[in-house]
Design a protein around this motif. Structure first.
Motif, PDB file in Angstrom:
ATOM      1  N   SER A 105       0.815  -1.211   0.000  1.00 14.66           N
ATOM      2  CA  SER A 105       0.000   0.000   0.000  1.00 14.66           C
ATOM      3  C   SER A 105       0.847   1.259   0.000  1.00 14.66           C
ATOM      4  CB  SER A 105      -0.910   0.023   1.227  1.00 14.66           C
ATOM      5  OG  SER A 105      -1.760  -1.089   1.208  1.00 14.66           O
ATOM      6  N   ASP A 106       1.981   1.216   0.683  1.00 10.64           N
ATOM      7  CA  ASP A 106       2.796   2.411   0.870  1.00 10.64           C
ATOM      8  C   ASP A 106       4.214   2.220   0.360  1.00 10.64           C
ATOM      9  OD1 ASP A 106       0.845   3.965   2.291  1.00 10.64           O
ATOM     10  OD2 ASP A 106       1.164   2.646   4.012  1.00 10.64           O
ATOM     11  N   SER A 174       1.236   3.951  -2.793  1.00 13.83           N
ATOM     12  CA  SER A 174       1.103   5.367  -2.426  1.00 13.83           C
ATOM     13  C   SER A 174       2.034   6.229  -3.271  1.00 13.83           C
ATOM     14  CB  SER A 174       1.378   5.584  -0.939  1.00 13.83           C
ATOM     15  OG  SER A 174       2.736   5.320  -0.635  1.00 13.83           O
TER      16      SER A 174
END
Length: 193
Positions: A105-106, A174
């Motif tokens: 996600s990041d 992200s």
């Protein structure tokens, strides 16, 4: 080469040796010397087969594929021999190697890379949690002054520092979402803005 193919090759070589032995009187006179020479040639043959069969892996390890940056803002990342896409970015001015991870996600820095980028890992608060293939790990949210990849230099980038053992930092979604076009083909990942 399958186990069946290897057994067929051994059988054919043994048959060839037997035929040569029965047909050649000179072979019978110098039996051990001939066997020694045969074994040397067999090892050379096996070595050549191994090198030819592994040539792509050897070449990829010796000469890793290079990321290319075009004038129009396109970044082309070739697939590495292990099937992943690797890229080096400047994080707060420091060179950091990343694996492009669309499952993350990041943007996630290993603790070692966070220190290289000038972050004070000792004073980070690892209150976040992330589920990985190896289970749950603690993470610390951070803001990076800059992340530069090719011609693009992004400021104030949200990221996380991994509290567990992470070999290489992850370039996750992200950060990748900053590129409107992400194209993945069999051997290349292309990012463009």
């Amino acid at each position: 080469m399958s186990q069946f193919d290897i057994m067929n090759l051994v059988y054919l070589v043994a048959l060839l040796v037997l035929a040569a032995f029965s047909l050649s009187p000179m072979f019978r006179a110098n039996f051990w010397k001939t066997i020694q020479q045969f074994m040397i040639w067999a090892l050379i043959f096996v070595g050549v087969v191994v090198v030819v069969g592994s040539w792509d892996n050897i070449r990829s390890a010796a000469l890793p594929p290079q990321v290319s940056y075009s004038e129009d803002g396109t970044i082309e990342i070739p697939k590495s021999y292990d099937g992943h896409f690797y890229v080096t970015a400047l994080v707060n001015g420091a060179k950091i190697d990343f694996v492009v991870d669309t499952g993350a996600s990041d943007l996630v820095l290993s603790q070692k890379d966070a220190i290289t980028a000038g972050l004070d890992v000792e004073n980070l608060d690892f209150y976040g949690r992330a589920m990985t293939a190896n289970g749950e790990v603690r993470t610390a949210p951070v803001r990076l002054d800059s992340v530069a990849l090719g011609a693009f230099d992004d400021k104030n980038v949200r990221a996380r520092v991994n509290g567990g053992d992470l070999d290489i930092s992850l370039l996750g979604m992200s950060y990748l979402n900053r590129y409107p076009t992400i194209t993945m083909t069999r051997n290349q990942l292309t990012l463009s803005r």
